[in-house]
Design a protein around this motif. Structure first.
Motif, mmCIF file in Angstrom:
data_model
loop_
_atom_site.group_PDB
_atom_site.id
_atom_site.type_symbol
_atom_site.label_atom_id
_atom_site.label_comp_id
_atom_site.label_asym_id
_atom_site.label_seq_id
_atom_site.Cartn_x
_atom_site.Cartn_y
_atom_site.Cartn_z
ATOM 1 N N TYR A 237 -0.680 -16.044 46.690
ATOM 2 C CA TYR A 237 -0.240 -17.429 46.498
ATOM 3 C C TYR A 237 0.281 -17.670 45.082
ATOM 4 O O TYR A 237 1.163 -18.469 44.856
ATOM 5 C CB TYR A 237 -1.404 -18.407 46.731
ATOM 6 C CG TYR A 237 -1.855 -18.508 48.163
ATOM 7 C CD1 TYR A 237 -0.946 -18.798 49.183
ATOM 8 C CD2 TYR A 237 -3.194 -18.348 48.491
ATOM 9 C CE1 TYR A 237 -1.372 -18.909 50.484
ATOM 10 C CE2 TYR A 237 -3.627 -18.457 49.794
ATOM 11 C CZ TYR A 237 -2.716 -18.731 50.796
ATOM 12 O OH TYR A 237 -3.125 -18.843 52.081
ATOM 13 N N ALA A 238 -0.316 -16.969 44.123
ATOM 14 C CA ALA A 238 -0.103 -17.323 42.720
ATOM 15 C C ALA A 238 1.361 -17.234 42.306
ATOM 16 O O ALA A 238 1.853 -18.076 41.562
ATOM 17 C CB ALA A 238 -0.966 -16.447 41.819
ATOM 18 N N LYS A 239 2.039 -16.200 42.825
ATOM 19 C CA LYS A 239 3.426 -15.984 42.419
ATOM 20 C C LYS A 239 4.275 -17.210 42.747
ATOM 21 O O LYS A 239 5.137 -17.615 41.973
ATOM 22 C CB LYS A 239 3.968 -14.758 43.145
ATOM 23 C CG LYS A 239 5.051 -14.045 42.372
ATOM 24 C CD LYS A 239 5.341 -12.706 43.025
ATOM 25 C CE LYS A 239 6.295 -11.915 42.142
ATOM 26 N NZ LYS A 239 6.389 -10.525 42.573
ATOM 27 N N GLU A 240 4.006 -17.795 43.924
ATOM 28 C CA GLU A 240 4.747 -18.978 44.335
ATOM 29 C C GLU A 240 4.283 -20.240 43.624
ATOM 30 O O GLU A 240 5.070 -21.060 43.185
ATOM 31 C CB GLU A 240 4.543 -19.204 45.836
ATOM 32 C CG GLU A 240 5.742 -18.847 46.672
ATOM 33 C CD GLU A 240 5.368 -18.951 48.129
ATOM 34 O OE1 GLU A 240 5.026 -20.073 48.568
ATOM 35 O OE2 GLU A 240 5.390 -17.901 48.814
ATOM 36 N N ALA A 241 2.958 -20.356 43.503
ATOM 37 C CA ALA A 241 2.394 -21.596 42.943
ATOM 38 C C ALA A 241 2.633 -21.698 41.436
ATOM 39 O O ALA A 241 2.733 -22.796 40.894
ATOM 40 C CB ALA A 241 0.907 -21.678 43.258
ATOM 41 N N PHE A 242 2.674 -20.544 40.764
ATOM 42 C CA PHE A 242 2.812 -20.565 39.300
ATOM 43 C C PHE A 242 3.971 -19.652 38.876
ATOM 44 O O PHE A 242 3.768 -18.668 38.168
ATOM 45 C CB PHE A 242 1.505 -20.107 38.637
ATOM 46 C CG PHE A 242 0.286 -20.827 39.145
ATOM 47 C CD1 PHE A 242 -0.033 -22.088 38.671
ATOM 48 C CD2 PHE A 242 -0.527 -20.249 40.111
ATOM 49 C CE1 PHE A 242 -1.159 -22.759 39.145
ATOM 50 C CE2 PHE A 242 -1.651 -20.911 40.591
ATOM 51 C CZ PHE A 242 -1.967 -22.174 40.107
ATOM 52 N N PRO A 243 5.176 -19.963 39.320
ATOM 53 C CA PRO A 243 6.291 -19.033 39.107
ATOM 54 C C PRO A 243 6.541 -18.715 37.628
ATOM 55 O O PRO A 243 6.881 -17.588 37.290
ATOM 56 C CB PRO A 243 7.492 -19.763 39.727
ATOM 57 C CG PRO A 243 7.080 -21.183 39.831
ATOM 58 C CD PRO A 243 5.599 -21.194 39.968
ATOM 59 N N LYS A 244 6.338 -19.704 36.775
ATOM 60 C CA LYS A 244 6.685 -19.487 35.364
ATOM 61 C C LYS A 244 5.633 -18.694 34.609
ATOM 62 O O LYS A 244 5.948 -17.928 33.714
ATOM 63 C CB LYS A 244 6.914 -20.837 34.676
ATOM 64 C CG LYS A 244 8.383 -21.263 34.741
ATOM 65 C CD LYS A 244 8.653 -22.433 33.819
ATOM 66 C CE LYS A 244 8.788 -23.696 34.652
ATOM 67 N NZ LYS A 244 8.510 -24.931 33.977
ATOM 68 N N SER A 245 4.361 -18.908 34.976
ATOM 69 C CA SER A 245 3.313 -18.308 34.156
ATOM 70 C C SER A 245 2.576 -17.155 34.848
ATOM 71 O O SER A 245 1.607 -16.630 34.314
ATOM 72 C CB SER A 245 2.320 -19.388 33.720
ATOM 73 O OG SER A 245 2.254 -20.416 34.671
ATOM 74 N N TYR A 246 3.055 -16.747 36.028
ATOM 75 C CA TYR A 246 2.400 -15.682 36.795
ATOM 76 C C TYR A 246 2.381 -14.359 36.022
ATOM 77 O O TYR A 246 3.405 -13.865 35.572
ATOM 78 C CB TYR A 246 3.168 -15.520 38.109
ATOM 79 C CG TYR A 246 2.691 -14.397 38.979
ATOM 80 C CD1 TYR A 246 1.507 -14.505 39.693
ATOM 81 C CD2 TYR A 246 3.432 -13.220 39.084
ATOM 82 C CE1 TYR A 246 1.076 -13.464 40.497
ATOM 83 C CE2 TYR A 246 3.006 -12.173 39.880
ATOM 84 C CZ TYR A 246 1.823 -12.302 40.584
ATOM 85 O OH TYR A 246 1.397 -11.282 41.376
ATOM 86 N N LEU A 247 1.186 -13.795 35.842
ATOM 87 C CA LEU A 247 1.060 -12.543 35.090
ATOM 88 C C LEU A 247 0.916 -11.324 35.990
ATOM 89 O O LEU A 247 1.335 -10.235 35.641
ATOM 90 C CB LEU A 247 -0.181 -12.596 34.182
ATOM 91 C CG LEU A 247 -0.070 -13.223 32.805
ATOM 92 C CD1 LEU A 247 -1.376 -13.053 32.057
ATOM 93 C CD2 LEU A 247 1.066 -12.598 32.009
ATOM 94 N N GLY A 248 0.253 -11.503 37.137
ATOM 95 C CA GLY A 248 0.033 -10.362 38.018
ATOM 96 C C GLY A 248 -1.290 -10.490 38.751
ATOM 97 O O GLY A 248 -1.949 -11.532 38.693
#
Ligand SMILES: Nc1ncnc2c1ncn2[C@@H]1O[C@H](COP(=O)(O)OP(=O)(O)O)[C@@H](O)[C@H]1O
Ligand SMILES: [Mg+2]
Ligand SMILES: [Zn+2]
Lengths: 137, 241
Positions: free
Chosen positions: B192-203
């Motif tokens: 989910y994270a990649k979509e929910a936090f596109p700008k700050s996604y680390l991995g």
């Protein structure tokens, strides 16, 4: 002794106030210490003198007044109120030392004398407070 | 006037980066990331401190295997004891790991006291393990530590994502720096994270079955895939900052 760090905080605060108020001389600092800190007056005075040794000239003639404020608690559960001085003697050395470092650990080692709840408020005598700073402009 | 507030910045002045490991929810791996990040950094010869501010749910001492609780040494304040090369402050050293029931005002006072009396060495990083929620601890460190940066942990769960998203939005509104968002305990099918936090996604950090048996053992912890993934993140982080 960690009192030095608190004395340093007092003098740092006085420096800040002196700057804000354009004081050329600080003449008196009144500090209140909560009894719960279990800090001895002598030790804190020594710590203040140590910090003042390295302080700027505007502190040359300062006198520091210390007041110890008695600590009191109020139970959130049953409303009972009591004083730290009434229960201090029941604490062992390590418990006293913990409270000396971090007064909030009182919630770990003290209970309401009436209902035994640890859910009490520290109504007075906690922390360290700069009550007033006097000086000349 | 509370004099302790005026000395906090001074006590932290020898520290490079102050990073709070947070996320709006409990049980998502904040303490795991905080402890292992500190271990990994210390293992790669960085000077690192760890401050556990989750007073009521302190966990980093369990992860790092601290079993004997001692008062820190004193020298013009308290000196953080070293554990596995980490300068480490946990309230358990004062409470002997007893239950610590604290309300908001007490938490604020205990944080202020610790920040005012702790004499940190020169450090590259100070990692702060945060309690769940946006509460007194979060608001206090934003108020008291001007150079604070947040590293956010989330998990592959709709519930977590929604809660964490709200805390990230609040931090952004408050203009607090966010280093990035890490998705922890992932498994192959859900992200989910990649979509929910596109700008700050680390991995992502995988769910690691070996972690449970590694808890309390430095060498085993450093071999987990959690530690290995975090090693790569520190490279990312160093490049980013
Ligand atoms: N990557 C992971 N792999 C396996 N177990 C994990 C992982 N991350 C966290 N856990 C487990 O999840 C639980 C919550 O982790 P913890 O770090 O205490 O979360 P928090 O600090 O957010 O409450 C713990 O039981 C921990 O062992
Ligand atoms: Mg935790
Ligand atoms: Zn009561």
């Amino acid at each position: 002794m960690h009192e030095w760090a608190l004395a340093d905080a007092v003098i740092t605060t006085a420096k800040k106030v002196a700057k804000e108020e354009n004081l050329i001389k600080v003449t008196e600092i009144v500090v209140k210490i909560g009894e719960l800190q279990t800090i001895s007056r002598e030790i804190f005075e020594t710590a203040l003198q140590q910090v003042l040794k390295d302080a700027p000239d505007l502190f040359n003639e300062v006198t520091c007044k210390l007041e110890i404020e008695p600590a009191g608690f109020k139970c959130m559960n049953c409303g009972h109120e009591w004083l730290f001085s009434d229960v201090k003697k029941n604490l062992d050395d390590d418990e006293t030392e913990s409270i000396h470092f971090i007064p909030e650990t009182a919630h770990v080692f003290l209970k309401c004398p009436t209902c035994k709840s640890p859910d009490f408020e520290i109504v007075k005598g906690r922390g360290i407070w700069v009550d007033s700073i006097e000086g000349e402009k | 006037m509370d004099p302790r507030i005026n000395v906090v910045e001074k006590r932290l002045e020898k520290i490079g980066k102050v990073i709070a490991i947070a996320g709006g929810k409990g049980g998502i791996g904040k303490s795991t990331v905080a402890s292992l990040l500190a271990l990994v950094l210390a293992d790669s010869n960085q000077k690192v401190g760890l401050l556990d501010l989750d007073f009521t749910g302190a966990s980093t001492h369990t992860i790092l295997g601290l079993e004997d609780f001692h008062f820190p040494d004193e020298d013009e304040g308290i000196i953080p004891p070293k554990l596995h090369g980490i300068s480490y402050i946990t309230i358990t050293n004062f409470t002997q790991d007893h239950a610590t029931p604290l309300r908001g005002q007490d938490i604020t006072n205990a944080i202020l006291e610790l920040l005012a009396i702790t004499r940190w060495d020169e450090l590259d990083y100070l990692i702060i393990d945060m309690p769940p929620g946006i509460n007194d601890t979060t608001l206090d460190i934003i108020r008291l530590i001007k150079k604070i940066e947040f590293c956010i942990v989330t998990t592959p769960s709709k519930i977590t994502t929604k809660v964490v998203k709200k805390s990230v939005e609040l931090l952004q509104e408050l203009n607090v720096s966010i280093l990035g968002v890490i998705e922890n305990m992932t498994y192959p099918t859900i992200h989910y994270a990649k979509e929910a936090f596109p700008k700050s996604y680390l991995g992502t950090i995988p769910f690691d079955e070996t972690y449970e048996n590694a808890i309390g053992d430095k060498e085993k912890l450093l071999e987990t895939s959690i530690a290995n993934t975090l090693r790569n993140f520190t490279v990312i982080c160093d490049k980013m900052c």
